[in-house]
Design an enzyme around this catalytic site. Structure first.
Site, short mmCIF file in Angstrom:
data_model
loop_
_atom_site.label_atom_id
_atom_site.label_comp_id
_atom_site.label_asym_id
_atom_site.label_seq_id
_atom_site.Cartn_x
_atom_site.Cartn_y
_atom_site.Cartn_z
N SER A 55 -1.63 -21.21 -11.47
CA SER A 55 -2.87 -20.78 -10.78
C SER A 55 -3.25 -21.79 -9.70
O SER A 55 -3.61 -21.42 -8.58
CB SER A 55 -4.03 -20.70 -11.78
OG SER A 55 -3.81 -19.66 -12.68
N ARG A 94 0.92 -2.38 -11.28
CA ARG A 94 -0.35 -3.02 -11.69
C ARG A 94 -1.52 -2.58 -10.81
O ARG A 94 -1.37 -2.33 -9.61
CB ARG A 94 -0.18 -4.55 -11.66
CG ARG A 94 0.89 -4.98 -12.64
CD ARG A 94 1.08 -6.46 -12.67
NE ARG A 94 -0.10 -7.14 -13.20
CZ ARG A 94 -0.24 -8.45 -13.22
NH1 ARG A 94 0.71 -9.23 -12.73
NH2 ARG A 94 -1.32 -9.00 -13.72
N ASP A 131 -3.42 -15.35 -21.03
CA ASP A 131 -1.96 -15.28 -20.91
C ASP A 131 -1.24 -15.77 -22.18
O ASP A 131 -0.02 -15.68 -22.26
CB ASP A 131 -1.50 -16.12 -19.71
CG ASP A 131 -1.96 -15.52 -18.39
OD1 ASP A 131 -2.19 -14.30 -18.34
OD2 ASP A 131 -2.09 -16.28 -17.41
N LYS A 159 -1.21 -6.60 -17.50
CA LYS A 159 -0.52 -7.81 -17.03
C LYS A 159 0.88 -7.44 -16.53
O LYS A 159 1.14 -6.28 -16.24
CB LYS A 159 -0.47 -8.84 -18.16
CG LYS A 159 -1.86 -9.35 -18.57
CD LYS A 159 -2.51 -10.12 -17.44
CE LYS A 159 -3.93 -10.55 -17.77
NZ LYS A 159 -4.61 -11.12 -16.62
N ARG A 162 1.14 -5.93 -22.35
CA ARG A 162 1.47 -6.97 -23.33
C ARG A 162 0.96 -6.64 -24.73
O ARG A 162 1.48 -7.18 -25.71
CB ARG A 162 0.90 -8.32 -22.89
CG ARG A 162 1.69 -8.91 -21.75
CD ARG A 162 1.21 -10.29 -21.36
NE ARG A 162 2.03 -10.79 -20.28
CZ ARG A 162 1.68 -11.74 -19.42
NH1 ARG A 162 0.49 -12.30 -19.52
NH2 ARG A 162 2.51 -12.13 -18.48
N ARG A 178 6.44 -13.86 -19.85
CA ARG A 178 5.80 -14.41 -21.06
C ARG A 178 6.27 -13.69 -22.33
O ARG A 178 6.23 -14.28 -23.42
CB ARG A 178 4.28 -14.38 -20.93
CG ARG A 178 3.79 -15.30 -19.82
CD ARG A 178 2.34 -15.68 -19.91
NE ARG A 178 1.85 -16.05 -18.60
CZ ARG A 178 1.98 -17.25 -18.04
NH1 ARG A 178 2.59 -18.23 -18.68
NH2 ARG A 178 1.52 -17.49 -16.82
C1 S3P Z 1 -4.98 -15.90 -12.89
C2 S3P Z 1 -5.92 -15.13 -13.56
C3 S3P Z 1 -5.58 -14.30 -14.72
C4 S3P Z 1 -4.25 -14.67 -15.35
C5 S3P Z 1 -3.17 -14.90 -14.31
C6 S3P Z 1 -3.58 -15.99 -13.34
C7 S3P Z 1 -5.42 -16.68 -11.71
O1 S3P Z 1 -5.52 -12.96 -14.30
O2 S3P Z 1 -3.82 -13.68 -16.26
O3 S3P Z 1 -1.96 -15.26 -14.93
O4 S3P Z 1 -4.66 -17.56 -11.27
O5 S3P Z 1 -6.53 -16.43 -11.22
P1 S3P Z 1 -6.84 -12.02 -14.18
O6 S3P Z 1 -7.68 -12.50 -13.08
O7 S3P Z 1 -6.29 -10.64 -13.92
O8 S3P Z 1 -7.50 -12.13 -15.53
#
Ligand code: S3P
Length: 425
Positions: A6, A105, A301, A328, A332, A375
């Site tokens: 992230s 998605r 995650d 996701k 999942r 994952r």
């Molecule tokens: C992320 C937010 C999450 C997470 C993803 C990374 C991010 O997703 O599942 O792996 O970097 O902001 P969501 O915003 O859809 O919850």
């Protein structure tokens, strides 16, 4: 630990919309992040590796250039959704594509608020491939998140930097706050307040960001596989160095502790505005627990690997509020239940609740379908380290999207992987 995914995406993007050069230490060199780097280069903000350090030559807020080719985000929802927020603020038309998993998605969750601000989408589509037309005159909005999503929050805030006036996002449940922390580091005017029990984040438009140095801490979501392995394999005592312990990201470690695992955060420190520690995990007998819905954003995650851990615990683990797991890189919720059942574990999904009934040991021996989801592959390979029979997954290539070092790091801890019969040898 390799860099947080992230934070790596954000560091590259924020560098590209700053003035001057941004230098990054510890960037995650995985496919998702490298795709973001390629996209930014195609938009006129070159990303290069010099020695051990990555550099981004920024173009300033609103200064990216019209690309000549479609922008390909591969498998990455984070790359796509955050970049849509940035593209929204540019007077240009871009085609956005991704792989089969990403093309399934939902993008409507970011396109909705961005369209309110002025983004146009050809044919009103809400899935990739998309043709998006941005605007140099975005309208600021106040947007309450209908789903707890840091990606949606970040996309709206990034578009807000390009609007004139103030843009606010309101969230009921705290989602990861790396955008807020890092935008401040790049000099954005950002305000966070609590209003009627909710968090309101406001950015000033017509922003100017200044390129800077960013140190990227290790990824707690990837470290979760090593921590799970240590919690499950008898005699283990593993320390994972330099892991991000931001409170919005560590739900998995808290639950692991509640289940009875011996987890300690050592040498806690601050790195580049984020809290970091070395995480030590020692194997111990585990028991089933109840994981309440409000904890989901802090470990979203990690549910597949937590479910694997729960399979080895004594008693039932009930995980509530998992609707977001269905959208996701794969569904999942369904894929986790199928993988557990294939390995002899008693598991079921009821609505958005996942229930795993652990008996202290797992038979294993199953073949798990990963559905192009990194994952899922890593979670079930981790299961194989402690099950009676080896676990097989149908594909490991996707592991490279987030954690290319997974197999070699696990091998350095004593894990053995092989192709089919070789693994059983
Ligand atoms: C992320 C937010 C999450 C997470 C993803 C990374 C991010 O997703 O599942 O792996 O970097 O902001 P969501 O915003 O859809 O919850």
């Amino acid at each position: 630990m390799p860099g947080d995914k992230s934070i790596s995406h954000r560091a590259l993007m924020f560098g590209a919309i700053s003035t001057g050069t941004t230098r990054l230490k510890g960037l995650l060199e995985a496919e998702d992040v490298l795709n973001t780097a390629k996209v930014l280069s195609a938009l006129g903000a070159p990303v290069t590796k010099i020695g051990g350090e990555w550099q981004v030559k920024g173009r300033g807020v609103g200064g990216l250039a019209q690309p000549t080719e479609p922008l390909d985000f591969g498998n990455s929802g984070t790359g796509t959704r955050l970049m849509l927020g940035i593209i929204a603020g540019h007077d240009m038309t871009v085609e956005i594509v991704g792989d089969a998993s990403l093309s399934r998605r939902p993008m409507g969750r970011v396109l909705g608020p961005l369209q309110q601000m002025g983004l146009e989408i050809e044919g009103g589509r809400d899935r990739l491939p998309l043709v998006a037309r941005g605007s140099a005159n975005l309208i600021p909005i106040t947007y309450e998140l209908p789903v707890p999503s840091a990606q949606v929050k970040s996309a709206v805030l990034l578009a807000g930097l390009h609007a004139s006036g103030e843009t606010s996002v309101i969230e009921r449940e705290a989602t990861r706050d790396h955008t807020e922390r890092m935008l401040r580091h790049f000099g954005a005017a950002l305000n966070v307040e609590t209003v009627a029990g909710k968090t309101k984040i406001t950015v000033k438009g017509d922003a100017e960001l200044q390129g800077c140095d960013v140190v990227i801490p290790g990824d707690p979501s990837s470290a979760a596989f090593l921590a799970a392995a240590a919690a499950l394999v008898p005699g283990s005592d593993v320390t994972i160095e330099g892991v991000l312990i931001n409170p919005t990201r560590i739900g998995f470690y808290e639950v692991l502790r509640e289940m009875g695992a011996d987890v300690s955060f050592l040498n806690e420190r601050d790195e580049g505005g984020e809290p970091v520690a070395d995480i030590r995990v020692q194997q111990a007998p585990l028991k089933g627990v109840h994981v309440a819905a409000h904890r989901a954003p802090s470990m979203i995650d990690e549910y597949p690997v937590l479910s694997v851990v729960a399979a080895f615990a004594q008693g039932e683990t009930r995980m509530d509020g998992l609707a977001e797991l269905k959208v996701k890189e794969s569904d999942r919720l369904a894929a986790t239940v199928a993988g557990l059942i294939a390995n002899g574990v008693d598991a079921a999904a009821e609505g958005d609740v996942l229930i795993v009934s652990g008996s202290g040991a797992v038979r294993g021996g199953g073949l798990v379908e990963t559905h192009l989801d990194h994952r899922m592959a890593m979670s079930f390979l981790t299961m194989g380290l402690a099950s009676r029979e080896p676990v097989t997954v149908d594909d490991t290539t996707m592991v490279a999207t987030s954690f290319p070092e997974f197999l070699s790091l696990m091998q350095s801890l004593g894990a053995r992987f092989g192709m089919g019969a070789e693994a059983r040898g």
